[in-house]
Design an enzyme around this catalytic site. Structure first.
Site, mmCIF file in Angstrom:
data_model
loop_
_atom_site.group_PDB
_atom_site.id
_atom_site.type_symbol
_atom_site.label_atom_id
_atom_site.label_comp_id
_atom_site.label_asym_id
_atom_site.label_seq_id
_atom_site.Cartn_x
_atom_site.Cartn_y
_atom_site.Cartn_z
ATOM 1 N N ASP A 159 0.955 -1.422 -0.121
ATOM 2 C CA ASP A 159 0.202 -0.020 0.003
ATOM 3 C C ASP A 159 0.787 0.980 0.032
ATOM 4 O O ASP A 159 1.623 1.514 0.860
ATOM 5 C CB ASP A 159 -0.698 -0.035 1.166
ATOM 6 N N ASP A 160 0.955 1.907 -1.073
ATOM 7 C CA ASP A 160 1.620 3.144 -1.127
ATOM 8 C C ASP A 160 3.256 3.014 -1.348
ATOM 9 O O ASP A 160 3.875 3.804 -1.247
ATOM 10 C CB ASP A 160 1.439 4.234 -0.020
ATOM 11 N N CYS B 291 -6.205 4.183 -3.564
ATOM 12 C CA CYS B 291 -6.519 2.928 -3.107
ATOM 13 C C CYS B 291 -7.662 2.045 -3.634
ATOM 14 O O CYS B 291 -7.562 0.927 -4.481
ATOM 15 C CB CYS B 291 -6.766 2.854 -1.580
ATOM 16 N N ARG C 244 -7.585 -1.213 -6.350
ATOM 17 C CA ARG C 244 -7.987 -2.426 -5.802
ATOM 18 C C ARG C 244 -9.175 -3.094 -6.518
ATOM 19 O O ARG C 244 -9.057 -4.502 -6.848
ATOM 20 C CB ARG C 244 -8.232 -2.499 -4.182
ATOM 21 N N LYS D 58 -6.047 -5.588 3.904
ATOM 22 C CA LYS D 58 -6.854 -4.445 3.671
ATOM 23 C C LYS D 58 -7.578 -4.640 2.559
ATOM 24 O O LYS D 58 -7.221 -5.222 1.444
ATOM 25 C CB LYS D 58 -5.871 -3.167 3.412
ATOM 26 N N HIS E 259 -10.738 -2.306 1.573
ATOM 27 C CA HIS E 259 -11.234 -0.931 1.047
ATOM 28 C C HIS E 259 -12.169 -1.086 -0.277
ATOM 29 O O HIS E 259 -11.909 -0.197 -1.108
ATOM 30 C CB HIS E 259 -9.950 -0.314 0.756
ATOM 31 N N SER F 238 -8.419 1.640 4.893
ATOM 32 C CA SER F 238 -7.293 2.096 5.033
ATOM 33 C C SER F 238 -6.899 2.260 6.538
ATOM 34 O O SER F 238 -7.800 2.711 7.501
ATOM 35 C CB SER F 238 -6.953 3.678 4.488
ATOM 36 N N HIS G 189 1.405 2.437 3.880
ATOM 37 C CA HIS G 189 0.411 3.542 4.045
ATOM 38 C C HIS G 189 0.559 4.101 5.169
ATOM 39 O O HIS G 189 0.866 3.127 6.448
ATOM 40 C CB HIS G 189 -0.924 2.838 3.789
ATOM 41 N N ASP H 69 -0.348 -0.675 -4.891
ATOM 42 C CA ASP H 69 -1.590 -0.266 -5.154
ATOM 43 C C ASP H 69 -1.553 1.209 -5.859
ATOM 44 O O ASP H 69 -2.550 1.412 -6.756
ATOM 45 C CB ASP H 69 -2.683 -0.141 -4.367
ATOM 46 N N ASN H 70 -0.308 1.662 -5.775
ATOM 47 C CA ASN H 70 -0.074 2.994 -6.509
ATOM 48 C C ASN H 70 1.093 3.614 -5.964
ATOM 49 O O ASN H 70 1.855 2.878 -5.139
ATOM 50 C CB ASN H 70 -1.352 4.109 -6.115
ATOM 51 N N LYS I 87 1.723 9.375 -5.526
ATOM 52 C CA LYS I 87 0.294 9.036 -5.379
ATOM 53 C C LYS I 87 -0.781 10.093 -5.787
ATOM 54 O O LYS I 87 -0.448 11.200 -5.262
ATOM 55 C CB LYS I 87 0.171 8.598 -3.978
#
Length: 505
Positions: free
Chosen positions: A47-48, A87, A91, A144, A146, A169, A272, A324-325, A345
């Site tokens: 994540d991130d 996010c 996803r 996660k 989301h 998140s 994240h 994810d990004n 991001k």
């Protein structure tokens, strides 16, 4: 080209401030002699995490020996993208194989889903795990989600037998202060300055995080013969232990599968922000708290690989690692690195949507470095093809299995860059045409719709520094034709994320 060998909260508030096909057949791969064995699949989704955060992608200090080994033994993709720079839509695209605009899993006013949203992933969408589940796979998500926290939106209602993790998140549900709905109401009353003060105060809490600042629940959901069992294990998740516990759950699920093929989706809550790491990793890295988190994720990957080898499963398991990004750059020293890429991001610059991607499978993946474009959209048809599972719905992803197994030229030629439902850029081959430039989270550049689109040659300029549109009008014209064809082929679904804040209809 190939060389062989403040999550959603800040994003959404700032948006409002700104004006707001796989093959059919039997499951399995041929292993050389005897009947084909079903392929196990593990998708690891950070994540991130930024393009430049791993050693194998050029980071000088983050020690990631396990992921670097997978990159060396498998395939390291240099030009791999996600379908959205934040996010929830990213996803949703991975699990559905479709662009967010096609599924409704996006927003024009807000970027992601929030706690207690009235909408989540639609029941009509058939996810990758639903296909695998129907083909006899045991399926689990450990981490996660989301994509909605209503009962009907939970992972076990969309193809997963088991879920252990967070519904959204790790920075949502702040302890004290205004909720997201109260902040939206303040914005509607013209109290933007007060909202900015709240954001500034919370920024400081991100950079000196304590578990008590957030009330994010840790949940477990199990699909049973006659329904579902949903449990709240911790009303306030102990965040420092999440990476370890997700990994523990993954190993236990592999063991419980007992000979059945399995699909494990492990979307880490980190890096994240707020950044938390388990005690053995505190101050372990040269890269500070962020480096600690990256090194703990790498250690978890090592545990998973070692477990597969010990159980005799490594030769018949595909592992995919990606993000994810891009990195949340406004989080200062608590953010990652986009390496040579521009921005991060929230943006459609390369740093926002180009991410690391490693594919490892000793019995499946031919080692090499791949610089053809790929996308998280492609995981759906690719995994289905490798598993021999028939998929009949139209997908925006393409099957990359020939590249994975034999280093064939990549099947994807085009990449679209959407932000908030708007097509801002398109890549065709080595060239990227930019229609709209826009920073994120209050960062430049200011939103600009280019009367004359910008053109970048990503093979010599991955940082998008040099606009060459004036030198190559014929390339601009060709990409404009591709933009027109793409737009003609997609009908935008209702943006589901906006419904909470849409007001009277």
């Amino acid at each position: 080209m190939r060389n062989r060998g403040l999550t959603g909260l800040l994003y959404s508030l700032l948006l409002m401030l700104g004006g707001c096909g796989a093959t059919g057949g039997q499951t399995g791969l041929q292993t050389g002699a005897g009947p084909a064995a079903p392929l196990n699949v593990i998708v690891l989704f950070a994540d991130d995490l930024g393009y430049g955060d791993l050693g194998s992608y050029g980071h000088p200090y983050n020690r990631t020996p396990h992921l670097d080994a997978l990159a060396e033994q498998g395939q390291r993709w240099t030009d791999f993208y996600v379908a959205a720079p934040v996010c929830s839509p990213s996803r949703g695209a991975l699990l559905t194989g479709q662009l967010p605009n096609r599924t409704g899993l996006y927003g024009r006013r807000v970027g992601v889903l929030f706690p207690d949203d009235g909408h989540g992933i639609p029941a009509a969408l058939r996810t990758l795990p639903e296909h695998l589940q129907a083909a006899g796979y045991r399926t689990a998500i450990l981490g996660k989600w989301h994509l909605g926290d209503l009962p009907a939106a939970l992972p076990t209602r969309h193809g997963f037998d088991y879920w252990f993790g967070l519904p959204y998140s790790n920075d949502m549900r702040w302890e004290g202060g205004p909720t997201i709905d109260e902040l939206a109401a303040m914005m509607a009353r013209g109290e933007g300055a007060a909202v900015q003060r709240v954001i500034a105060d919370r920024q400081q809490q991100y950079l000196a995080p304590k578990n008590e600042y957030w009330n994010v629940p840790l949940l477990r959901s199990t699909r049973t013969a006659d329904g579902f069992v949903d449990e709240t294990l911790e009303p306030r998740a102990e965040q420092a232990t999440l990476t370890r516990r997700y990994t523990d759950e993954a190993l236990a699920f592999v063991d419980r599968s007992a000979g059945q093929p399995f699909f494990v989706y492990l979307p880490f809550s980190m890096p994240h922000t707020p950044l938390f790491r388990d005690a053995p990793f505190v101050n372990r890295s040269l890269g500070g708290r962020y480096g600690d988190v990256i090194e703990e994720i790498d250690a978890s990957v090592g545990r998973i690989v070692e477990h597969l080898r010990t159980r005799g499963l490594a030769e018949n398991t595909l592992i995919v690692f990606t993000s994810d990004n891009g990195p949340w750059l406004t989080m200062a020293q608590h953010s990652g690195s986009a390496g040579p890429l521009r921005q991060g991001k929230g943006t459609t610059f390369e740093g926002g949507m180009r991410v690391p991607a490693i594919f490892w499978g000793p019995g499946t993946v031919t080692p090499g470095t791949v610089s053809d474009p790929g996308s998280a959209l492609d995981l759906y048809p690719t995994i289905a093809a490798l598993a021999g599972v028939a998929v009949d719905e139209p997908l925006d992803g393409v099957d990359l299995s020939a590249t994975l197994t034999a280093l064939a030229t990549g099947a994807r030629e085009q990449v679209t860059f959407y932000r908030g439902g708007e097509l801002q850029a398109l890549r065709l081959g080595r060239y990227k045409l930019r229609l709209v430039s826009q920073g994120a989270y209050g960062q430049p550049p200011a939103r600009t719709v280019h009367e004359t689109p910008q053109l970048y040659d990503l093979q010599v300029d991955p940082g998008e520094r040099f606009d060459i549109a004036g030198d190559h009008p014929e390339v601009v014209a060709r990409l404009q034709q591709a933009v027109a064809a793409h737009r003609a082929g997609i009908t935008d679904a209702l943006p589901l994320f906006d419904q909470r804040f849409a007001g009277p209809q």
